[in-house]
Scaffold this motif. Structure first.
Motif, PDB file in Angstrom:
ATOM      1  N   HIS A   1     -12.070  -5.148  14.411  1.00 16.69           N
ATOM      2  CA  HIS A   1     -12.527  -4.709  13.291  1.00 16.69           C
ATOM      3  C   HIS A   1     -14.220  -4.680  13.483  1.00 16.69           C
ATOM      4  O   HIS A   1     -15.218  -3.382  13.405  1.00 16.69           O
ATOM      5  CB  HIS A   1     -12.054  -5.167  11.990  1.00 16.69           C
ATOM      6  CG  HIS A   1     -10.532  -4.747  11.789  1.00 16.69           C
ATOM      7  ND1 HIS A   1     -10.193  -3.795  12.360  1.00 16.69           N
ATOM      8  CD2 HIS A   1     -10.166  -5.965  11.079  1.00 16.69           C
ATOM      9  CE1 HIS A   1      -9.000  -5.244  12.130  1.00 16.69           C
ATOM     10  NE2 HIS A   1      -8.535  -5.237  11.123  1.00 16.69           N
TER      11      HIS A   1
ATOM     12  N   LYS B   1       3.226   6.363  14.023  1.00 14.79           N
ATOM     13  CA  LYS B   1       2.492   6.169  12.985  1.00 14.79           C
ATOM     14  C   LYS B   1       0.768   7.299  13.035  1.00 14.79           C
ATOM     15  O   LYS B   1       0.561   7.232  13.425  1.00 14.79           O
ATOM     16  CB  LYS B   1       2.144   4.530  13.341  1.00 14.79           C
ATOM     17  CG  LYS B   1       1.100   3.899  12.619  1.00 14.79           C
ATOM     18  CD  LYS B   1       0.653   2.464  12.823  1.00 14.79           C
ATOM     19  CE  LYS B   1       0.720   1.584  11.925  1.00 14.79           C
ATOM     20  NZ  LYS B   1       0.518  -0.109  12.033  1.00 14.79           N
TER      21      LYS B   1
ATOM     22  N   THR C   1      -8.900  -2.504   2.257  1.00 19.14           N
ATOM     23  CA  THR C   1      -9.870  -1.353   3.172  1.00 19.14           C
ATOM     24  C   THR C   1      -8.493  -0.422   2.841  1.00 19.14           C
ATOM     25  O   THR C   1      -7.348  -0.637   2.000  1.00 19.14           O
ATOM     26  CB  THR C   1      -9.662  -1.195   4.486  1.00 19.14           C
ATOM     27  OG1 THR C   1      -7.911  -0.546   4.542  1.00 19.14           O
ATOM     28  CG2 THR C   1      -9.269  -2.661   5.280  1.00 19.14           C
TER      29      THR C   1
ATOM     30  N   THR D   1      -2.712 -13.846   6.838  1.00 23.32           N
ATOM     31  CA  THR D   1      -3.271 -14.198   8.325  1.00 23.32           C
ATOM     32  C   THR D   1      -4.867 -12.613   7.972  1.00 23.32           C
ATOM     33  O   THR D   1      -5.070 -13.494   7.447  1.00 23.32           O
ATOM     34  CB  THR D   1      -2.924 -12.789   9.499  1.00 23.32           C
ATOM     35  OG1 THR D   1      -2.885 -11.410   8.501  1.00 23.32           O
ATOM     36  CG2 THR D   1      -1.023 -13.364   9.568  1.00 23.32           C
TER      37      THR D   1
ATOM     38  N   THR E   1      -3.416 -20.637   5.097  1.00 24.76           N
ATOM     39  CA  THR E   1      -3.231 -19.709   6.574  1.00 24.76           C
ATOM     40  C   THR E   1      -2.365 -21.222   7.444  1.00 24.76           C
ATOM     41  O   THR E   1      -2.620 -20.797   8.816  1.00 24.76           O
ATOM     42  CB  THR E   1      -4.988 -19.260   7.038  1.00 24.76           C
ATOM     43  OG1 THR E   1      -5.345 -20.359   6.859  1.00 24.76           O
ATOM     44  CG2 THR E   1      -5.324 -17.819   6.629  1.00 24.76           C
TER      45      THR E   1
ATOM     46  N   LEU F   1      -0.291 -20.943   9.599  1.00 30.50           N
ATOM     47  CA  LEU F   1      -0.265 -19.821  10.723  1.00 30.50           C
ATOM     48  C   LEU F   1       0.022 -20.177  12.183  1.00 30.50           C
ATOM     49  O   LEU F   1      -1.180 -20.950  12.418  1.00 30.50           O
ATOM     50  CB  LEU F   1      -1.340 -18.017  10.406  1.00 30.50           C
ATOM     51  CG  LEU F   1      -1.278 -17.353  11.113  1.00 30.50           C
ATOM     52  CD1 LEU F   1       0.163 -16.621  10.748  1.00 30.50           C
ATOM     53  CD2 LEU F   1      -2.581 -16.527  10.771  1.00 30.50           C
TER      54      LEU F   1
ATOM     55  N   GLY G   1      -7.102  -8.297   7.525  1.00 26.32           N
ATOM     56  CA  GLY G   1      -7.934  -7.355   6.919  1.00 26.32           C
ATOM     57  C   GLY G   1      -7.949  -6.565   5.841  1.00 26.32           C
ATOM     58  O   GLY G   1      -7.872  -5.788   5.737  1.00 26.32           O
TER      59      GLY G   1
ATOM     60  N   LYS H   1       0.392  -1.253  -0.215  1.00 26.41           N
ATOM     61  CA  LYS H   1       0.117  -0.340   0.231  1.00 26.41           C
ATOM     62  C   LYS H   1       0.680   0.968  -0.045  1.00 26.41           C
ATOM     63  O   LYS H   1       0.380   2.602  -0.702  1.00 26.41           O
ATOM     64  CB  LYS H   1      -0.993  -0.226   1.035  1.00 26.41           C
ATOM     65  CG  LYS H   1      -1.965  -1.393   1.280  1.00 26.41           C
ATOM     66  CD  LYS H   1      -2.446  -0.853   2.440  1.00 26.41           C
ATOM     67  CE  LYS H   1      -4.386  -1.788   2.225  1.00 26.41           C
ATOM     68  NZ  LYS H   1      -5.043  -1.463   3.270  1.00 26.41           N
TER      69      LYS H   1
ATOM     70  N   LEU I   1      -6.934   1.845   4.358  1.00 18.71           N
ATOM     71  CA  LEU I   1      -6.269   2.694   4.990  1.00 18.71           C
ATOM     72  C   LEU I   1      -4.698   2.681   4.582  1.00 18.71           C
ATOM     73  O   LEU I   1      -4.259   1.152   4.359  1.00 18.71           O
ATOM     74  CB  LEU I   1      -6.324   1.951   6.666  1.00 18.71           C
ATOM     75  CG  LEU I   1      -8.587   2.233   7.359  1.00 18.71           C
ATOM     76  CD1 LEU I   1      -8.030   0.956   8.220  1.00 18.71           C
ATOM     77  CD2 LEU I   1      -7.597   3.594   8.064  1.00 18.71           C
TER      78      LEU I   1
HETATM   79  P1  NAD Z   1       1.892  -9.566   9.830  1.00 18.45           P
HETATM   80  O1  NAD Z   1       1.564  -9.543   8.519  1.00 18.45           O
HETATM   81  O2  NAD Z   1       3.877  -8.579  10.956  1.00 18.45           O
HETATM   82  O3  NAD Z   1       2.358 -11.405  10.345  1.00 18.45           O
HETATM   83  C1  NAD Z   1       2.791 -11.609  11.507  1.00 18.45           C
HETATM   84  C2  NAD Z   1       4.345 -12.667  11.663  1.00 18.45           C
HETATM   85  O4  NAD Z   1       3.288 -13.646  11.363  1.00 18.45           O
HETATM   86  C3  NAD Z   1       4.694 -12.260  10.524  1.00 18.45           C
HETATM   87  O5  NAD Z   1       6.038 -12.974  11.167  1.00 18.45           O
HETATM   88  C4  NAD Z   1       4.724 -12.717   9.099  1.00 18.45           C
HETATM   89  O6  NAD Z   1       5.563 -13.525   8.283  1.00 18.45           O
HETATM   90  C5  NAD Z   1       3.799 -14.166   9.865  1.00 18.45           C
HETATM   91  N1  NAD Z   1       2.911 -15.214   8.875  1.00 18.45           N
HETATM   92  C6  NAD Z   1       2.473 -14.723   8.744  1.00 18.45           C
HETATM   93  N2  NAD Z   1       0.942 -15.258   7.518  1.00 18.45           N
HETATM   94  C7  NAD Z   1       1.983 -16.462   8.138  1.00 18.45           C
HETATM   95  C8  NAD Z   1       1.264 -18.137   7.490  1.00 18.45           C
HETATM   96  N3  NAD Z   1       1.008 -18.396   6.641  1.00 18.45           N
HETATM   97  N4  NAD Z   1       2.340 -18.945   8.535  1.00 18.45           N
HETATM   98  C9  NAD Z   1       2.816 -18.246   8.775  1.00 18.45           C
HETATM   99  N5  NAD Z   1       3.421 -17.040   9.512  1.00 18.45           N
HETATM  100  C10 NAD Z   1       2.799 -15.968   8.592  1.00 18.45           C
HETATM  101  O7  NAD Z   1       0.914  -9.298  10.849  1.00 18.45           O
HETATM  102  P2  NAD Z   1      -0.522  -9.110  11.113  1.00 18.45           P
HETATM  103  O8  NAD Z   1      -1.190  -8.982  12.160  1.00 18.45           O
HETATM  104  O9  NAD Z   1      -1.461  -9.904   9.970  1.00 18.45           O
HETATM  105  O10 NAD Z   1      -0.311  -7.401  10.014  1.00 18.45           O
HETATM  106  C11 NAD Z   1       0.391  -6.370  10.977  1.00 18.45           C
HETATM  107  C12 NAD Z   1       0.510  -5.093  10.480  1.00 18.45           C
HETATM  108  O11 NAD Z   1      -0.996  -4.876   9.457  1.00 18.45           O
HETATM  109  C13 NAD Z   1       0.738  -3.747  11.096  1.00 18.45           C
HETATM  110  O12 NAD Z   1       1.649  -2.864  10.524  1.00 18.45           O
HETATM  111  C14 NAD Z   1      -1.034  -3.315  11.320  1.00 18.45           C
HETATM  112  O13 NAD Z   1      -0.824  -2.095  11.126  1.00 18.45           O
HETATM  113  C15 NAD Z   1      -1.430  -3.760   9.644  1.00 18.45           C
HETATM  114  N6  NAD Z   1      -3.165  -3.295   9.669  1.00 18.45           N
HETATM  115  C16 NAD Z   1      -3.707  -2.367   8.638  1.00 18.45           C
HETATM  116  C17 NAD Z   1      -4.983  -3.000   8.292  1.00 18.45           C
HETATM  117  C18 NAD Z   1      -5.121  -0.910   7.150  1.00 18.45           C
HETATM  118  O14 NAD Z   1      -6.112  -1.480   7.068  1.00 18.45           O
HETATM  119  N7  NAD Z   1      -4.087  -0.811   6.820  1.00 18.45           N
HETATM  120  C19 NAD Z   1      -5.897  -3.209   9.056  1.00 18.45           C
HETATM  121  C20 NAD Z   1      -5.197  -4.551   9.563  1.00 18.45           C
HETATM  122  C21 NAD Z   1      -3.590  -4.494   9.995  1.00 18.45           C
END
Ligand code: NAD
Length: 362
Positions: A175, A137, A126, A119, A157, A160, A122, A103, A128
């Motif tokens: 959310h 931030k 968006t 993950t 997934t 994960l 979401g 983004k 966002l």
């Molecule tokens: P992330 O993307 O950082 O993932 C967390 C950890 O899990 C990382 O180490 C990643 O490599 C690992 N991982 C991801 N998928 C995996 C899988 N299938 N198997 C094994 N490991 C996996 O964490 P997150 O919580 O998904 O995202 C957090 C970030 O997203 C934050 O910066 C947050 O602000 C942003 N975010 C933005 C919005 C938006 O609308 N802009 C919404 C939600 C989150």
């Protein structure tokens, strides 16, 4: 009584189903992508190989230095690489951090994104964006960062880990809960939010019991899609503001912070948004959770799946409480309950303590 409401739905093409990552090359052709930049983190490299095998020579750049909360310097480096390689399409594979980096590049270049979430964050649904610089931030909305296409494949997934699945699932529930009382709520969004809470509350305990349960993973990803869509169309309140402020200021893990704050932010708002809270309780009950209140029921769900219910578990240092509360008050989120320092301090203290919340009567 229905309304009044305004519904403003941005358009994203959604491809959802087990094994549907194999449709990626068709989706790339559909938007005429010829020079792809693939963005993914270390833990997503096995899936990146599947993407490479489908897109082959169309991938002209790769970026794997994915860091949570999108440091501005990394976004700058990735954008320069993208421009140097004359990229025409970004493919973001991974969690919210991969999507967030794509983004940031899209915001600077206007390039389209295909998002392949792994993950329940979401972000893929968006407009966002977020960027972190000097421990602050900054977030905003920009139609250019909304992915053109999202491919949801529950198989991605399965890897994960359980702790991340639980925390990320609670992030999605956040959310949906805030969507129910956000300014952009509409009759359709109300149905969507309640259904999303129900789907996730049913799926997450099954994932906790067996992270390889594909049915449960599919239900959770369905709930995450509804949650991302709600986040994109309805808005946020004090809960998200707290998580954004402390996530950026103290570099806390995003999903775990959401999980830790949500029961207390919900209890904080509970008497001020009765319709929304009734919907949350209904959804939790229909998922088999004997919720006596929205905040309490969310705490019960989080506890049962091993998700954090205390800011201590998310790594928050209590010496930052006063500063954090002041930052939240200064950010002045739109929220059902008025934002004032004493209430926010109390919320932080309860969220650090981690005891099951009782709905505020204020
Ligand atoms: P992330 O993307 O950082 O993932 C967390 C950890 O899990 C990382 O180490 C990643 O490599 C690992 N991982 C991801 N998928 C995996 C899988 N299938 N198997 C094994 N490991 C996996 O964490 P997150 O919580 O998904 O995202 C957090 C970030 O997203 C934050 O910066 C947050 O602000 C942003 N975010 C933005 C919005 C938006 O609308 N802009 C919404 C939600 C989150």
């Amino acid at each position: 009584m229905i309304g009044p409401f305004v519904q403003d739905l941005p358009a994203t093409r959604v491809v959802f189903g087990i094994g549907l990552l194999d449709q990626l090359s068709d989706e790339v052709k559909r938007i005429d992508g010829r020079r792809v930049m693939l963005i993914y983190g270390n833990h997503e490299s096995a899936y990146a190989e599947q993407v490479e095998s489908q897109l082959g020579y169309a991938i002209v750049a790769r970026f794997t230095d994915v860091v949570m909360h999108v440091p501005a310097s990394i976004a700058q480096t990735a954008t320069e690489l993208c421009r140097a390689a004359d990229v025409d399409l970004l493919v973001a594979l991974g969690g919210g951090s991969s999507t967030g980096l794509a983004k940031a590049i899209a915001k600077a270049t206007g390039l389209p994104i295909i998002a392949i979430p792994t993950t329940y964050s979401g972000s893929e649904m968006t407009t966002l964006w977020g960027l972190t610089e000097n421990s602050r931030k900054v977030t905003g909305r920009d139609a250019r960062v909304l992915p053109r296409t999202v491919i949801y494949d529950p198989l991605l997934t399965l890897s994960l880990p359980q702790d991340l699945s639980a925390a990320s699932g609670m992030n999605a529930i956040a959310h949906l809960v805030e969507g129910l009382y956000a300014p952009g709520i509409s009759p359709v969004a109300m149905l969507q939010c309640e259904e999303g809470v129900r789907a996730l509350a049913k799926a997450l305990p099954r994932i906790a019991a067996d992270p390889h349960d594909v049915d449960a993973r599919t239900d959770a990803l369905y709930g995450a899609w509804l949650a991302g869509w709600a986040l994109g169309t309805t808005g946020i309140g004090v809960h998200h503001k707290i998580c954004h402020v402390i996530g950026g200021a103290y570099d806390l893990p995003h999903a775990a912070t959401h999980s830790a704050v949500l029961p207390y932010a919900t209890a904080f708002n509970e008497p001020f948004a009765p319709g929304a809270m009734d919907a949350v309780v209904r959804a939790l009950r229909s998922a088999g959770i004997d919720a006596d209140s929205a905040g309490g029921g969310i705490w019960d769900l989080a506890t049962s799946i091993g998700a954090p219910t205390s800011l201590r578990d998310a790594g928050f240092d209590p010496k930052n409480t006063q500063e954090a509360a002041e930052l939240v008050v200064a950010a002045n989120p739109v929220n059902p309950r008025p934002i004032e320092l004493a209430g926010i301090l109390e919320l932080f203290i309860s969220a650090y303590d981690g005891t099951r919340p009782v709905a505020s009567t204020k």
